[in-house]
Design an enzyme around this catalytic site. Sequence first.
Site, PDB file in Angstrom:
ATOM      1  N   ILE A 120     -25.577  59.058   6.048  1.00 19.14           N
ATOM      2  CA  ILE A 120     -26.353  59.809   5.061  1.00 19.14           C
ATOM      3  C   ILE A 120     -27.325  58.863   4.360  1.00 19.14           C
ATOM      4  O   ILE A 120     -27.040  57.681   4.198  1.00 19.14           O
ATOM      5  CB  ILE A 120     -25.417  60.522   4.049  1.00 19.14           C
ATOM      6  CG1 ILE A 120     -26.213  61.423   3.089  1.00 19.14           C
ATOM      7  CG2 ILE A 120     -24.535  59.528   3.313  1.00 19.14           C
ATOM      8  CD1 ILE A 120     -25.354  62.391   2.281  1.00 19.14           C
ATOM      9  N   CYS A 121     -28.486  59.397   3.979  1.00 19.15           N
ATOM     10  CA  CYS A 121     -29.488  58.652   3.219  1.00 19.15           C
ATOM     11  C   CYS A 121     -30.021  57.480   4.060  1.00 19.15           C
ATOM     12  O   CYS A 121     -30.684  57.696   5.066  1.00 19.15           O
ATOM     13  CB  CYS A 121     -28.881  58.199   1.890  1.00 19.15           C
ATOM     14  SG  CYS A 121     -30.032  57.540   0.687  1.00 19.15           S
ATOM     15  N   HIS A 122     -29.694  56.245   3.681  1.00 16.36           N
ATOM     16  CA  HIS A 122     -30.103  55.064   4.444  1.00 16.36           C
ATOM     17  C   HIS A 122     -29.114  54.704   5.547  1.00 16.36           C
ATOM     18  O   HIS A 122     -29.316  53.733   6.271  1.00 16.36           O
ATOM     19  CB  HIS A 122     -30.285  53.857   3.512  1.00 16.36           C
ATOM     20  CG  HIS A 122     -31.514  53.919   2.663  1.00 16.36           C
ATOM     21  ND1 HIS A 122     -31.600  54.705   1.536  1.00 16.36           N
ATOM     22  CD2 HIS A 122     -32.711  53.287   2.773  1.00 16.36           C
ATOM     23  CE1 HIS A 122     -32.799  54.556   0.988  1.00 16.36           C
ATOM     24  NE2 HIS A 122     -33.494  53.701   1.706  1.00 16.36           N
TER      25      HIS A 122
ATOM     26  N   SER B  24     -27.583  63.152   7.291  1.00 18.21           N
ATOM     27  CA  SER B  24     -28.066  63.920   6.138  1.00 18.21           C
ATOM     28  C   SER B  24     -29.017  63.060   5.323  1.00 18.21           C
ATOM     29  O   SER B  24     -29.110  61.855   5.536  1.00 18.21           O
ATOM     30  CB  SER B  24     -26.892  64.378   5.259  1.00 18.21           C
ATOM     31  OG  SER B  24     -26.244  65.489   5.827  1.00 18.21           O
ATOM     32  N   ARG B  25     -29.720  63.718   4.378  1.00 20.39           N
ATOM     33  CA  ARG B  25     -30.808  63.052   3.658  1.00 20.39           C
ATOM     34  C   ARG B  25     -30.403  62.384   2.351  1.00 20.39           C
ATOM     35  O   ARG B  25     -30.687  61.213   2.140  1.00 20.39           O
ATOM     36  CB  ARG B  25     -31.918  64.081   3.351  1.00 20.39           C
ATOM     37  CG  ARG B  25     -32.511  64.740   4.572  1.00 20.39           C
ATOM     38  CD  ARG B  25     -33.429  65.873   4.184  1.00 20.39           C
ATOM     39  NE  ARG B  25     -32.678  66.891   3.417  1.00 20.39           N
ATOM     40  CZ  ARG B  25     -33.109  68.101   3.152  1.00 20.39           C
ATOM     41  NH1 ARG B  25     -34.303  68.487   3.548  1.00 20.39           N
ATOM     42  NH2 ARG B  25     -32.370  68.946   2.463  1.00 20.39           N
TER      43      ARG B  25
END
Length: 168
Positions: free
Chosen positions: A102-104, A151-152
């Site tokens: 997720i994210c980075h 995911s972001r």
Amino acid sequence: MAKVAFLLANNFEDSEMKNPYDAVKEAGHEAVIVGAEKGAEIKGKKGTVSYTSDVSINDIKAADFDAVVIPGGSSPEGVRVQDQMVQFVKEANDQGKAIAGICHGPQVMISADILKGKKTTCFVGIRDDVKLAGAEYLDEEVVVDGNLITSRTPKDEPAFIREILNKL
């Protein structure tokens, strides 16, 4: 019961570690915090949570786990510079294990060279990086492509957690 490796370095996004970790444990699975060294304190970037690593990356094999979770924040940068961490993700992928970032988090997938030809999402700031790694970037709350789950941002955690639990 599945055994899930959480790859962690300092300055992880607090909720992106805490919420999936708690959900995996609440679902009855084993959640193992993997760090550079066993017993090291690893702190979240917001300071709301910290964890102690259960094992060193040098003491485990991907074959011993069913899934890998890579929380975001600045932690993936600290994870991806450790060759053993990258090799662990590469081997887990070769074995078809679920790998969630997720994210980075997808930065570690980039270093492991496992995104070519895959659909993925991530924090918008690294979307060009995932594209250059050969992935098709989608701006969606969660993207599942084969064994990869991405995911972001923290707001996407419910969908991210749902898909991790689906794979387990």
